[in-house]
Write a protein that holds these residues in place. Sequence first.
Motif: not given
Length: 114
Positions: A16-35
């Motif tokens: 459950n997220t506010n969807g701001l992870a990429n802004l917070i981490h200043q990069r695309d973190v979604t590949p780390e979520l795959k699988g």
Amino acid sequence: AGILKHFRRDLPIRINTNGLANLIHQRDVTPELKGRIDTVSISLNAPTKEEYMDVTRPQFENAYEGMLDFAKECGKVIPDVKFTVVDVLTEEQIEASRRLAESLGIQLRVRPFV
């Protein structure tokens, strides 16, 4: 060492997220979520940028766009991506949220205010 160091693969995992992870981490973190993540539930909060900014008061000027981009990127690597809004919104806001979600190919879940 990514944002997810430990997880159990034998249990379904939902974030459950506010969807701001990429802004917070200043990069695309979604590949780390795959699988690793089965479902991402993103708090849409409001159907327009103005309403979103008013409700959430984020630290990022581009938070609304960043949240939408995060949702799109999640849709590429996570089997189940949902937006959520709370049922205190007006019917018009909920319908506008539904249209926005559908335009991005994402389900909308209207959750009760608790």
